[in-house]
Write a protein that holds these residues in place. Structure first.
Motif, PDB file in Angstrom:
ATOM      1  N   MET A 351      16.867  40.839  65.866  1.00 50.03           N
ATOM      2  CA  MET A 351      17.263  42.004  66.664  1.00 50.03           C
ATOM      3  C   MET A 351      18.699  42.443  66.423  1.00 50.03           C
ATOM      4  SD  MET A 351      19.044  42.795  69.745  1.00 50.03           S
ATOM      5  CE  MET A 351      19.022  41.358  70.805  1.00 50.03           C
ATOM      6  N   ASN A 352      19.597  41.519  66.078  1.00 48.93           N
ATOM      7  CA  ASN A 352      21.015  41.851  65.978  1.00 48.93           C
ATOM      8  C   ASN A 352      21.699  40.915  64.990  1.00 48.93           C
ATOM      9  OD1 ASN A 352      23.887  41.556  68.201  1.00 48.93           O
ATOM     10  ND2 ASN A 352      23.576  42.927  66.498  1.00 48.93           N
ATOM     11  N   MET A 353      22.395  41.501  64.000  1.00 46.14           N
ATOM     12  CA  MET A 353      23.135  40.697  63.026  1.00 46.14           C
ATOM     13  C   MET A 353      24.507  41.305  62.792  1.00 46.14           C
ATOM     14  SD  MET A 353      20.376  39.570  60.093  1.00 46.14           S
ATOM     15  CE  MET A 353      19.609  41.176  59.882  1.00 46.14           C
ATOM     16  N   ARG A 354      25.426  40.465  62.342  1.00 51.77           N
ATOM     17  CA  ARG A 354      26.753  40.901  61.965  1.00 51.77           C
ATOM     18  C   ARG A 354      27.180  40.075  60.747  1.00 51.77           C
ATOM     19  NH1 ARG A 354      24.770  37.781  64.902  1.00 51.77           N
ATOM     20  NH2 ARG A 354      24.994  39.169  66.681  1.00 51.77           N
ATOM     21  N   HIS A 355      28.256  40.498  60.074  1.00 47.99           N
ATOM     22  CA  HIS A 355      28.706  39.767  58.891  1.00 47.99           C
ATOM     23  C   HIS A 355      29.055  38.329  59.290  1.00 47.99           C
ATOM     24  CE1 HIS A 355      30.866  38.674  55.259  1.00 47.99           C
ATOM     25  NE2 HIS A 355      30.427  39.783  54.691  1.00 47.99           N
ATOM     26  N   PRO A 356      28.593  37.329  58.522  1.00 46.15           N
ATOM     27  CA  PRO A 356      28.836  35.929  58.897  1.00 46.15           C
ATOM     28  C   PRO A 356      30.264  35.447  58.646  1.00 46.15           C
ATOM     29  CG  PRO A 356      27.611  36.043  56.840  1.00 46.15           C
ATOM     30  CD  PRO A 356      27.718  37.459  57.350  1.00 46.15           C
ATOM     31  N   LEU A 357      31.164  36.332  58.262  1.00 56.18           N
ATOM     32  CA  LEU A 357      32.546  35.946  57.973  1.00 56.18           C
ATOM     33  C   LEU A 357      33.177  35.192  59.138  1.00 56.18           C
ATOM     34  CD1 LEU A 357      35.150  36.219  56.177  1.00 56.18           C
ATOM     35  CD2 LEU A 357      35.596  38.344  57.407  1.00 56.18           C
ATOM     36  N   THR A 358      32.938  35.636  60.372  1.00 52.88           N
ATOM     37  CA  THR A 358      33.584  35.046  61.547  1.00 52.88           C
ATOM     38  C   THR A 358      32.767  33.928  62.178  1.00 52.88           C
ATOM     39  OG1 THR A 358      32.617  36.772  62.940  1.00 52.88           O
ATOM     40  CG2 THR A 358      34.824  37.174  62.067  1.00 52.88           C
ATOM     41  N   GLY A 359      31.599  33.624  61.640  1.00 57.10           N
ATOM     42  CA  GLY A 359      30.790  32.533  62.173  1.00 57.10           C
ATOM     43  C   GLY A 359      30.372  32.739  63.615  1.00 57.10           C
ATOM     44  N   GLY A 360      30.013  33.984  63.980  1.00 55.78           N
ATOM     45  CA  GLY A 360      29.691  34.278  65.371  1.00 55.78           C
ATOM     46  C   GLY A 360      28.212  34.294  65.702  1.00 55.78           C
ATOM     47  N   GLY A 361      27.331  34.138  64.703  1.00 58.21           N
ATOM     48  CA  GLY A 361      25.898  34.275  64.936  1.00 58.21           C
ATOM     49  C   GLY A 361      25.336  33.298  65.943  1.00 58.21           C
ATOM     50  N   MET A 362      25.621  32.002  65.779  1.00 60.80           N
ATOM     51  CA  MET A 362      25.073  31.000  66.698  1.00 60.80           C
ATOM     52  C   MET A 362      25.709  31.104  68.076  1.00 60.80           C
ATOM     53  SD  MET A 362      24.426  27.573  64.406  1.00 60.80           S
ATOM     54  CE  MET A 362      26.120  27.423  63.839  1.00 60.80           C
ATOM     55  N   THR A 363      26.971  31.509  68.123  1.00 60.72           N
ATOM     56  CA  THR A 363      27.634  31.703  69.418  1.00 60.72           C
ATOM     57  C   THR A 363      26.931  32.802  70.203  1.00 60.72           C
ATOM     58  OG1 THR A 363      29.768  30.977  68.546  1.00 60.72           O
ATOM     59  CG2 THR A 363      29.803  32.344  70.535  1.00 60.72           C
ATOM     60  N   VAL A 364      26.599  33.901  69.537  1.00 60.25           N
ATOM     61  CA  VAL A 364      25.853  34.974  70.193  1.00 60.25           C
ATOM     62  C   VAL A 364      24.478  34.471  70.632  1.00 60.25           C
ATOM     63  CG1 VAL A 364      24.717  37.200  69.799  1.00 60.25           C
ATOM     64  CG2 VAL A 364      27.065  36.841  69.027  1.00 60.25           C
ATOM     65  N   ALA A 365      23.806  33.712  69.766  1.00 58.43           N
ATOM     66  CA  ALA A 365      22.448  33.248  70.059  1.00 58.43           C
ATOM     67  C   ALA A 365      22.408  32.370  71.309  1.00 58.43           C
ATOM     68  CB  ALA A 365      21.895  32.482  68.861  1.00 58.43           C
ATOM     69  N   PHE A 366      23.282  31.378  71.391  1.00 57.69           N
ATOM     70  CA  PHE A 366      23.250  30.473  72.542  1.00 57.69           C
ATOM     71  C   PHE A 366      23.672  31.188  73.830  1.00 57.69           C
ATOM     72  CE2 PHE A 366      23.820  26.962  69.291  1.00 57.69           C
ATOM     73  CZ  PHE A 366      22.506  26.528  69.405  1.00 57.69           C
ATOM     74  N   ASN A 367      24.616  32.103  73.737  1.00 55.39           N
ATOM     75  CA  ASN A 367      25.000  32.868  74.928  1.00 55.39           C
ATOM     76  C   ASN A 367      23.892  33.827  75.345  1.00 55.39           C
ATOM     77  OD1 ASN A 367      28.019  32.523  75.951  1.00 55.39           O
ATOM     78  ND2 ASN A 367      28.022  32.191  73.740  1.00 55.39           N
TER      79      ASN A 367
END
Length: 585
Positions: A351-367
């Motif tokens: 549903m939602n992605m961003r560039h993995p440069l900042t390593g924010g994907g899993m942080t968004v997922a768990f929140n």
């Protein structure tokens, strides 16, 4: 052979029964909870989750535990330990969410590495950016006069992605309210009258299978096969991360993530184990130095990337490159969308992605899991089959998650624009960003707090981003000779414009992802503004009932009336929801 795991009750002699014995449990068996029998024999549960990855597995565990106590079926194409080169760094905001979900044990026994912050290296000149010590809570420490509370720095974690997934799945398999099934989902089951999603079609052991649930959650990752069916936006990918696993690399600052900036796109270095370090090199599409005639990606890494790395890292990078263990993943961007299909929720990278440069994907997922399970708690939504109540909560979910996700999404895209600078204006912003970090204090505490998912205030993101832009313009003016002042002023305007594009373009896509057209009868016409509808070819779902096909004429009003042609839109009815297809402009 597919794997079916359903935890027996605690009174059972064995907590690890064979899959065959589970499938043959008689309906009248004693000691087996009714919900377990319901899942095994009738393939029916409260929640069906497609994808046993980061978000899907955490969501299944949370739904299955008190106070939810939902019956959950978790479907996954392959339960083998995955082997990926991204999803390996969890920011402190993600660690905090993981603890809130009661899953911090998954970070243990996988040789995970504590991450204390970042080291940004700009043409071999480095600056340390630790996570702020005023955002990590407090710890008790002994001192004169007794025990006192003092601030503690938040910590992230880095690890092998597959090991972390394995630990999450092990926890899920211990939950009595979860059935974990190895099966390939191929489609959704819909009520042809109401359009409600009732479950999924799949193949288990090469045989057709069906699973039913009050709520179906699609969390099948970045390569989702269902995204096009339910989300109108397309994934944008302009580069790839090429990854190497370095052995015994000597990093300039251990336990820190490293961002290496130079003439090309950024390089990330971070430990994922005691001896292993991940190197991720961003390679934009169509890069000349990575073309076949120049030796391909390997030639680019050897001749352009290797010399720009810290001297201490170069030997291990060269060894890994010689061994040839090179893999890649696309760097994608997809703005979030509101879930509007009754009985279905799409989450995670689907549903939602961003560039993995900042390593924010899993942080968004768990929140997202923390927020969603709060909004869909039994107190607020006792029956997940109540699609109106669920859709209302999903609308709330879309807006409540923005304080965090808009910060991480915009920051990821904006920083990538700066760190992969390919023109003089972006290069000026890149230098301004590095000099801003060198100032220390709030110039690093707030930006790294935003990056870490600790500070969730979009206004602060824009404030510091434009401070970086103004500093970049000032440095540019000071470096220019006096006789070039008029041209430097014009260039400064160009730098500020590029800053606006870098910061505001992701915001546009993040907030204008979907349109609900006004309700109308067959054959009617109505006005719609340019701000409400972007007119791009695609599909848009509208909650209204029609019984046949019709064509509507949409006329822009206001200042757009003279500049835009009439748009023809065909509406294809599916009773409760119909799809709008733009045929022409």
């Amino acid at each position: 052979m597919p794997y079916f795991h359903d935890t027996p009750p605690s009174t059972s002699p064995s907590r690890t029964p064979s899959p065959c014995s589970l499938s043959k449990i008689p309906v009248q068996a004693t000691g087996v909870p009714p919900e377990t029998l319901r899942r095994i024999h009738h393939h029916e549960s409260d929640v069906i989750i497609v994808g046993a990855g980061i978000l899907g597995t955490a969501l299944a565990i949370t739904f299955a535990r008190p106070p939810h106590n939902r019956s959950v079926t978790l479907l996954e194409k392959s339960l083998k330990e995955p082997d990926r080169i991204v999803g390996e760094l969890l920011q402190p905001g993600g660690v905090s969410a993981l603890k809130e979900l009661g899953l911090e044990e998954c970070l243990e026994e996988i040789d995970s590495i504590i991450v204390k912050g970042y080291e940004v290296i700009y043409y071999r000149d480095g600056v340390e950016i630790p996570y702020s010590d005023n955002a990590g809570g407090t710890i008790n420490s002994p001192g004169e006069g007794g025990t006192k509370e003092r601030p503690c720095r938040p910590e992230g974690r880095s690890f092998h992605h597959g090991r972390f997934i394995r630990r999450l799945r092990e926890v899920a398999m211990r939950e009595p309210n979860i059935s974990v099934v190895e099966s390939t989902v191929v489609g959704v089951v819909k009520d042809t009258y109401t359009g409600q999603v009732l479950g999924v079609d799949c193949f288990t052991n090469d045989e057709k299978d069906v699973w039913f649930g009050q709520l179906t959650v699609m969390a099948d990752g970045y390569n989702s096969k269902f995204r096009k069916q339910f989300i109108p936006r397309s994934v944008v990918s302009k580069s790839r991360f090429w990854g190497l696993e370095l052995i015994d690399a000597d990093l300039p600052r251990p336990m820190y993530g490293h961002v290496v900036l130079g003439d090309g796109a950024p390089v990330l270095l971070y430990q994922i184990g005691t001896r292993e370090t991940r190197a991720l090199v961003d390679v934009p599409d169509g890069l000349e130095s990575a073309s076949t005639k120049n030796g391909g990606v390997k030639g680019h890494l050897r001749h352009f990337v290797l010399p720009s790395l810290p001297v201490s890292v170069q030997p291990s990078f060269k060894r890994a490159l010689d061994e040839g263990k090179l893999r890649s993943m696309p760097n994608s961007f997809l703005p979030p969308s509101v879930n509007r299909v009754p009985g279905l929720v799409m989450l995670g990278d689907a549903m939602n992605m961003r560039h993995p440069l900042t390593g924010g994907g899993m942080t968004v997922a768990f929140n997202d899991v923390v927020l969603l399970t709060h909004l869909l708690s039994p107190v607020k939504v006792p029956n997940l089959g109540n699609t109106d109540a669920v859709l209302k909560q999903m609308q709330t979910f879309h807006w409540k998650r923005k304080n965090l996700t808009s910060v991480i999404n915009i920051l990821a895209q904006a920083l990538y624009s700066l760190f992969a600078a390919n023109d003089p204006q972006l290069k000026a912003l890149q230098l301004g960003c590095f000099r801003y970090f060198q100032r220390g204090g709030q110039c690093i505490d707030v930006p790294v707090g935003l990056l870490a998912g600790i500070i969730r205030q979009p206004f602060l993101l824009f404030y510091h981003f434009y401070c970086v832009a103004l500093l970049g313009i000032w440095i540019h003016l000071r470096q220019s000779p006096l006789y070039m002042l008029p041209w430097s002023l014009i260039s400064g305007i160009g730098i500020f414009y590029k800053a606006c594009v870098a910061a505001l373009v992701p915001t546009h896509y993040a907030t204008n992802t979907r349109t609900t057209l006004p309700l109308c009868r067959n054959g009617c016409s109505f006005n719609i503004s340019h701000q409400q509808f972007d007119g791009m070819p695609g599909r848009y779902d509208v909650p209204v009932t029609l019984t046949d096909e019709t064509t509507l004429i949409v006329q822009p009003f206001g200042r757009h009336r003279k500049t835009r042609k009439i748009r023809k839109i065909q509406i294809t009815s599916t009773l409760i929801n119909f799809q709008v297809h733009i045929l022409s402009k």
